[in-house]
Design a protein around this motif. Structure first.
Motif, PDB file in Angstrom:
ATOM      1  N   GLY A   6       0.799  -1.218   0.000  1.00  0.00           N
ATOM      2  CA  GLY A   6       0.000   0.000   0.000  1.00  0.00           C
ATOM      3  C   GLY A   6       0.828   1.263   0.000  1.00  0.00           C
ATOM      4  O   GLY A   6       0.532   2.196  -0.719  1.00  0.00           O
ATOM      5  N   ALA A   7       1.871   1.291   0.818  1.00  0.00           N
ATOM      6  CA  ALA A   7       2.759   2.451   0.886  1.00  0.00           C
ATOM      7  C   ALA A   7       4.134   1.984   1.341  1.00  0.00           C
ATOM      8  O   ALA A   7       4.241   1.096   2.183  1.00  0.00           O
ATOM      9  CB  ALA A   7       2.220   3.493   1.853  1.00  0.00           C
ATOM     10  N   VAL A  21       2.896   5.369  -2.844  1.00  0.00           N
ATOM     11  CA  VAL A  21       1.639   4.711  -2.465  1.00  0.00           C
ATOM     12  C   VAL A  21       1.000   4.079  -3.692  1.00  0.00           C
ATOM     13  O   VAL A  21       1.348   4.397  -4.825  1.00  0.00           O
ATOM     14  CB  VAL A  21       0.661   5.717  -1.816  1.00  0.00           C
ATOM     15  CG1 VAL A  21       1.277   6.360  -0.574  1.00  0.00           C
ATOM     16  CG2 VAL A  21       0.231   6.800  -2.788  1.00  0.00           C
ATOM     17  N   ARG A  25      -6.041   6.115  -0.880  1.00  0.00           N
ATOM     18  CA  ARG A  25      -6.296   5.651   0.489  1.00  0.00           C
ATOM     19  C   ARG A  25      -5.135   5.992   1.424  1.00  0.00           C
ATOM     20  O   ARG A  25      -5.316   6.175   2.617  1.00  0.00           O
ATOM     21  CB  ARG A  25      -6.528   4.140   0.444  1.00  0.00           C
ATOM     22  CG  ARG A  25      -6.664   3.468   1.744  1.00  0.00           C
ATOM     23  CD  ARG A  25      -6.863   1.994   1.499  1.00  0.00           C
ATOM     24  NE  ARG A  25      -6.838   1.292   2.764  1.00  0.00           N
ATOM     25  CZ  ARG A  25      -6.845   0.005   2.899  1.00  0.00           C
ATOM     26  NH1 ARG A  25      -6.894  -0.754   1.830  1.00  0.00           N
ATOM     27  NH2 ARG A  25      -6.809  -0.555   4.076  1.00  0.00           N
ATOM     28  N   TYR A  26      -3.926   6.077   0.891  1.00  0.00           N
ATOM     29  CA  TYR A  26      -2.740   6.328   1.690  1.00  0.00           C
ATOM     30  C   TYR A  26      -2.326   7.797   1.707  1.00  0.00           C
ATOM     31  O   TYR A  26      -1.275   8.127   2.245  1.00  0.00           O
ATOM     32  CB  TYR A  26      -1.595   5.441   1.202  1.00  0.00           C
ATOM     33  CG  TYR A  26      -1.926   3.987   1.385  1.00  0.00           C
ATOM     34  CD1 TYR A  26      -1.766   3.368   2.618  1.00  0.00           C
ATOM     35  CD2 TYR A  26      -2.462   3.243   0.346  1.00  0.00           C
ATOM     36  CE1 TYR A  26      -2.103   2.040   2.805  1.00  0.00           C
ATOM     37  CE2 TYR A  26      -2.800   1.911   0.523  1.00  0.00           C
ATOM     38  CZ  TYR A  26      -2.617   1.322   1.754  1.00  0.00           C
ATOM     39  OH  TYR A  26      -2.965   0.011   1.937  1.00  0.00           O
ATOM     40  N   CYS A  27      -3.138   8.656   1.113  1.00  0.00           N
ATOM     41  CA  CYS A  27      -2.907  10.093   1.144  1.00  0.00           C
ATOM     42  C   CYS A  27      -3.868  10.710   2.157  1.00  0.00           C
ATOM     43  O   CYS A  27      -4.782  10.049   2.644  1.00  0.00           O
ATOM     44  CB  CYS A  27      -3.141  10.705  -0.240  1.00  0.00           C
ATOM     45  SG  CYS A  27      -2.065  10.050  -1.523  1.00  0.00           S
TER      46      CYS A  27
END
Length: 62
Positions: A6-7, A21, A25-27
């Motif tokens: 994911g990241a 990422v 969703r990961y920001c």
């Protein structure tokens, strides 16, 4: 690695690193995605994922 985790954070030197990422969703907040490529041992332009950035009039990719 980015796709499965994911990241990830990739270091490029002392105290120098970038975070990549695989989705928004990961920001956070109003950030958007920017595609990124890095140089690898076997590929001078390997797509690694995206970085999160806050869009402005000067740096908007859309």
């Amino acid at each position: 690695m980015v796709a499965s985790n994911g990241a990830v954070v990739i270091g490029t030197g002392p105290n120098i690193f970038d975070r990549y990422v695989n989705s928004l969703r990961y920001c956070s907040g109003f950030e958007q995605l920017k595609p990124e490529w890095i140089k690898t041992k076997d590929n001078p332009q390997c797509f690694v994922g995206y970085t999160c950035y806050v869009p402005t009039r000067e740096n908007s990719f859309r």
